[in-house]
Each structure stands twice: as structure tokens, then as C-alpha cells.
Design a protein around this motif. Sequence first.
Motif, short mmCIF file in Angstrom:
data_model
loop_
_atom_site.label_atom_id
_atom_site.label_comp_id
_atom_site.label_asym_id
_atom_site.label_seq_id
_atom_site.Cartn_x
_atom_site.Cartn_y
_atom_site.Cartn_z
N LEU A 99 9.15 144.11 84.59
CA LEU A 99 8.03 144.92 84.13
C LEU A 99 6.84 144.03 83.78
O LEU A 99 7.00 142.95 83.22
N ASN A 100 5.64 144.52 84.10
CA ASN A 100 4.43 143.78 83.73
C ASN A 100 3.59 144.56 82.71
O ASN A 100 2.39 144.32 82.58
N VAL A 101 4.24 145.50 82.03
CA VAL A 101 3.61 146.25 80.94
C VAL A 101 4.56 146.25 79.75
O VAL A 101 5.76 145.99 79.91
N PRO A 102 4.08 146.55 78.54
CA PRO A 102 4.97 146.63 77.38
C PRO A 102 6.05 147.68 77.56
O PRO A 102 5.88 148.65 78.32
N PHE A 103 7.15 147.53 76.84
CA PHE A 103 8.26 148.48 76.91
C PHE A 103 8.92 148.59 75.55
O PHE A 103 8.76 147.73 74.67
N CYS A 104 9.67 149.67 75.36
CA CYS A 104 10.44 149.89 74.14
C CYS A 104 11.54 150.87 74.46
O CYS A 104 11.72 151.27 75.63
N LEU A 105 12.32 151.28 73.45
CA LEU A 105 13.34 152.31 73.68
C LEU A 105 13.19 153.41 72.64
O LEU A 105 12.72 153.18 71.53
N ALA A 106 13.60 154.61 73.04
CA ALA A 106 13.58 155.78 72.14
C ALA A 106 14.88 156.54 72.35
O ALA A 106 15.17 157.00 73.45
N SER A 107 15.65 156.70 71.28
CA SER A 107 17.01 157.22 71.39
C SER A 107 17.31 158.26 70.32
O SER A 107 16.79 158.18 69.20
N LYS A 130 11.39 146.80 68.94
CA LYS A 130 10.88 147.82 69.86
C LYS A 130 11.82 149.03 69.91
O LYS A 130 11.91 149.72 70.93
N ILE A 131 12.55 149.27 68.82
CA ILE A 131 13.57 150.32 68.78
C ILE A 131 13.06 151.50 67.97
O ILE A 131 12.68 151.35 66.81
N PHE A 132 13.08 152.68 68.59
CA PHE A 132 12.68 153.92 67.92
C PHE A 132 13.82 154.93 68.07
O PHE A 132 14.31 155.15 69.18
N THR A 133 14.23 155.51 66.94
CA THR A 133 15.32 156.49 66.98
C THR A 133 14.88 157.78 66.31
O THR A 133 13.89 157.81 65.56
N SER A 134 15.63 158.83 66.55
CA SER A 134 15.26 160.15 66.03
C SER A 134 15.33 160.21 64.51
O SER A 134 14.84 161.17 63.91
#
Length: 217
Positions: A99-107, A130-134
Motif C-alpha cells: 500500500l502507498n496510502v495510510p491504513f488501519c483496522l476497524a473491528s 492503528k486499531i479501532f474497535t466497536s
Amino acid sequence: MKALKLVIFDCDGVLVDSEPITNQIFLDILQGYGLSIPHEEFVAKYVGSGMSVVKALLYQHHNFTLPDDFFKSFNAMSIEALERDLKAIKNVEKAIDDLNVPFCLASNSSPEKVRLMLKKTTLFNRFDGKIFTSSLVAAPKPAPDIYLHAAKANGVSPENVLVIEDTHIGVTAAVAAGMNVFGYTGTFPAEKLINAGASKTFGDMNDLKGLIEQTYG
């Protein structure tokens, strides 16, 4: 197509192969309580939903109320199995590194479970911070809250976000957030993900880079 400025990955079934492991544990425990649900039915009706939703659906579909100690048993058995058997989704490390853009996760999973799974694989260093959860928002997927929260935290508008999801529930959440979604077919067939609103589907993480280039240039 708007410019791509952020990629958000779901976790279970997209970054790690946790879905088959925890689904079987869930079914085995239900069997111990006398409720037998075919695996195909469980995946179709329950996978991707938060635990509160699963609990309500089990009562609705089977007139079955989960015992008070169910989640304690499920969580303990899941942690043991994930620590023993979990692997990263094949080729996902390279897909992320390309990837050449920022990334994160959402779970929808708990922060503790997400960190455990990422640390079991080679992925934690890539997603640390970069971790986002409910747990951070009012409502889990299929509500759009967690995706909107992750985008806002990264300073990116929804129309500039690409989400990678493996369930129709997750796709629904991302579409409701106004984001483009690619469906990874490791859990559900392409048709189900397309019907939920995914713009493209793919079955090998090696294909993600090419799909992004085709879509965004």
C-alpha cells in the motif's frame, strides 16, 4: 472515483483466519447445551454480527437463551485456540506492505482479542496505534459508527476511504458510512458481498494491489 487516502481493514477473516476457529468453538458449546445448528446456517445468519445481536438472533430463530456463563466459556476457549492455531490470511502481509496510502483496522471484536490475534501473527507491528474497535462507538457493525470513527481519527473523508471486508454485515456498515468496499471472499461468496454493496470482490490478497490500481489509478 475519489482519490484514495486511507485503507481500512476488517480484522477477523480479512487479516487473520480466526473465523473458522471461533465459529466451531461457538457451535461446539451450543451443542453442549443441546442446540445443534448446521455450520452453513451459522455462517449465513450469525457471522459478522456483534455478540448482543447473535444472542438476540438465537432467541428469535431457536427460542434459545444463552446461559450466563456462555461468554466466559467461549472467550476462554477461543483465546486458547487462537493462541494455538491462528494464522495470518495468506499473502496479507505483502498486500499491506504494497500500500502507498495510510491504513488501519476497524473491528467488532474486543480490543483485547484484536491485539492477541495480531501479536500471534506478524501483523501487530504494522497496526500498532492503528486499531479501532466497536468498544469506541455507540453501535457495532452493521452500523457505520466504527468506520466513520476510524476515518475521522485519520483526518480522511469517507469518500476517500477503501474498506476491505469479508462479511455482508461489514460491507453494509462501510457502505452506510459512504465508503467504497472491496469484498474478500474468504468467508462469504462474492454474490453475497456484492449484494451488500461491495464494488469489487477478490479471493487472494495478492490481487488487492492490482484492484486498487485499476480502481484509483
